[in-house]
Write an enzyme that holds these catalytic residues in place. Structure first.
Site, mmCIF file in Angstrom:
data_model
loop_
_atom_site.group_PDB
_atom_site.id
_atom_site.type_symbol
_atom_site.label_atom_id
_atom_site.label_comp_id
_atom_site.label_asym_id
_atom_site.label_seq_id
_atom_site.Cartn_x
_atom_site.Cartn_y
_atom_site.Cartn_z
ATOM 1 N N GLN A 281 0.832 -1.215 0.000
ATOM 2 C CA GLN A 281 0.000 0.000 0.000
ATOM 3 C C GLN A 281 0.864 1.260 0.000
ATOM 4 O O GLN A 281 0.504 2.282 0.589
ATOM 5 C CB GLN A 281 -0.940 -0.015 1.202
ATOM 6 C CG GLN A 281 -2.126 -0.952 1.019
ATOM 7 C CD GLN A 281 -2.984 -0.564 -0.172
ATOM 8 O OE1 GLN A 281 -3.191 0.618 -0.450
ATOM 9 N NE2 GLN A 281 -3.493 -1.549 -0.890
ATOM 10 N N SER A 282 2.008 1.213 -0.651
ATOM 11 C CA SER A 282 2.916 2.358 -0.675
ATOM 12 C C SER A 282 2.319 3.553 -1.425
ATOM 13 O O SER A 282 1.935 3.437 -2.597
ATOM 14 C CB SER A 282 4.219 1.938 -1.364
ATOM 15 O OG SER A 282 4.996 3.076 -1.683
ATOM 16 N N ASN A 283 2.265 4.686 -0.737
ATOM 17 C CA ASN A 283 1.845 5.930 -1.399
ATOM 18 C C ASN A 283 2.929 6.431 -2.337
ATOM 19 O O ASN A 283 2.653 7.045 -3.364
ATOM 20 C CB ASN A 283 1.560 7.000 -0.354
ATOM 21 C CG ASN A 283 0.502 6.571 0.630
ATOM 22 O OD1 ASN A 283 -0.636 6.329 0.241
ATOM 23 N ND2 ASN A 283 0.864 6.449 1.899
ATOM 24 N N CYS B 262 4.975 4.536 -4.092
ATOM 25 C CA CYS B 262 4.906 3.775 -5.345
ATOM 26 C C CYS B 262 3.748 4.260 -6.217
ATOM 27 O O CYS B 262 3.899 4.415 -7.430
ATOM 28 C CB CYS B 262 4.782 2.280 -5.046
ATOM 29 S SG CYS B 262 6.325 1.571 -4.409
#
Ligand SMILES: *Cc1c(COP(=O)(O)O)cnc(C)c1O
Length: 334
Positions: A75-77, A79
């Site tokens: 859930q990387s913002n 990325c």
């Protein structure tokens, strides 16, 4: 000033708004609370990585790269914003995401897929451990890949937050904040704010709320931020040396660790939504706000202070965390 010679490419909309959270402040019986809305940077639902990517992507373009590669949690913002920037700039994008592919994409991952990037699942490695391998594979295929650092936290990413302090200087109409509170995780935001504070001669106490108690990075986090401050100062030709003892990193709120949502984060998200109509996220800003709320309740930040909370974004992951959040009792936060 110092930054004029470093190129950036426009990816978002600046300045982001500065707003006052008077109802939350009243509920807490606490200081005036202001919020810098970097959740509204405008790049594919926004966030602090947009600022960093304006410098980093400009560097990728300058070097003639045709592909970008970066890494993060599922859930990387970071990325998600990198994938969106790559789509805008017509670059191929490879994301290395920790964990396994879920049955159904949600939140940031759903958005990553919309930007048609290539996703590589890397199991326990969520901090880019596998980047060199994929990087070489891409080169062998004739691509010209550019490595976007984990969290966008290199010198170029950090200096974008000097601009952010300059932006704040223009907005705050003479007001001097006593504290600037924000979520600190890969260190770029923290390092840039330290430099901005120095360059613009600010007196506020910079309170980084530690989000991630993981220690599988090469250096202790405090040392990493300190090195990044000094390397970034060098990049812009600033004669300044920061020492680690000056760093404020509050690790009292890491709870169950990275991405583990507890009642404190749940309450902070609920209060900010209920009183201000503003969305925080479960991983970063919910935790940082829970820290601010606790600092106010415990009297470490008092009514006479004036606090700025730096909203660094992240709300797209709310949906992916639906099972861990509970807002079904609206009065339970009173
Ligand atoms: C990445 C991120 C942070 C932390 O910023 P760093 O510069 O990595 O320390 C905080 N909040 C959100 C929402 C983020 O995505």
């Amino acid at each position: 000033m110092h930054l004029a010679h470093i190129e950036k490419t426009s990816l978002g909309f600046f300045p982001t708004p500065l707003v006052e959270l008077s109802k939350l402040s009243q509920f807490l019986g606490g200081p005036k609370i202001f919020m810098k809305r970097d959740d509204l940077t405008g790049l594919a639902l926004g966030g602090n990585k947009t600022r960093k990517l304006e410098y980093i992507m400009a560097d990728a373009l300058r070097q003639g790269c045709d592909t970008v590669i970066t890494a993060g949690a599922a859930q990387s913002n970071h990325c998600r914003q990198t994938a969106a920037a790559a789509a805008m700039l017509n670059l191929e994008c490879h994301l290395l995401l920790g964990g396994e592919a879920p049955n159904k994409a949600q939140g940031n991952l759903l958005l990553d897929q919309m930007f048609a990037c290539h996703i590589h699942w890397t199991g326990a490695n969520r901090k880019g451990e596998d980047i060199p391998r994929i990087f070489e594979q891409l080169k062998a295929k004739g691509k010209k890949p550019y490595l976007v650092p984990y969290g966008g936290s290199n010198e170029l990413g950090a200096i974008s937050f000097i601009d952010a302090v300059a932006e704040l200087e223009h907005q705050k109409k003479g007001r001097e904040f006593s504290h600037v509170v924000f979520a600190s995780s890969s260190g770029g935001t923290h390092a840039g704010l330290i430099l901005g504070k120095q360059i613009y001669n600010k007196t506020f106490e910079l309170v980084g709320i530690n989000i991630d108690k993981d220690t599988n990075i090469e250096l202790p986090f405090e040392q990493l931020v300190t090195q990044l401050v000094n390397a970034s100062a060098k990049t812009i030709g600033l004669d300044y040396t920061f020492s680690q003892e000056q760093l404020i990193l509050n690790s009292d709120y890491v709870g169950g660790g990275y991405g583990i949502v507890g009642p404190q984060e749940n309450e902070a998200i609920a209060l900010t939504a209920k009183f201000e109509g503003i969305l925080l996220d479960p991983v970063y800003t919910g935790r940082a706000m829970s820290g601010l709320i606790h600092l106010i309740r415990s009297g470490k930040i008092t009514k006479n202070d004036e606090v700025l909370f730096w909203h660094t974004g992240g709300a797209p992951s709310l949906f992916a965390y639906a099972d861990d959040l509970d807002f079904s009792q609206p009065d339970s936060v009173n």
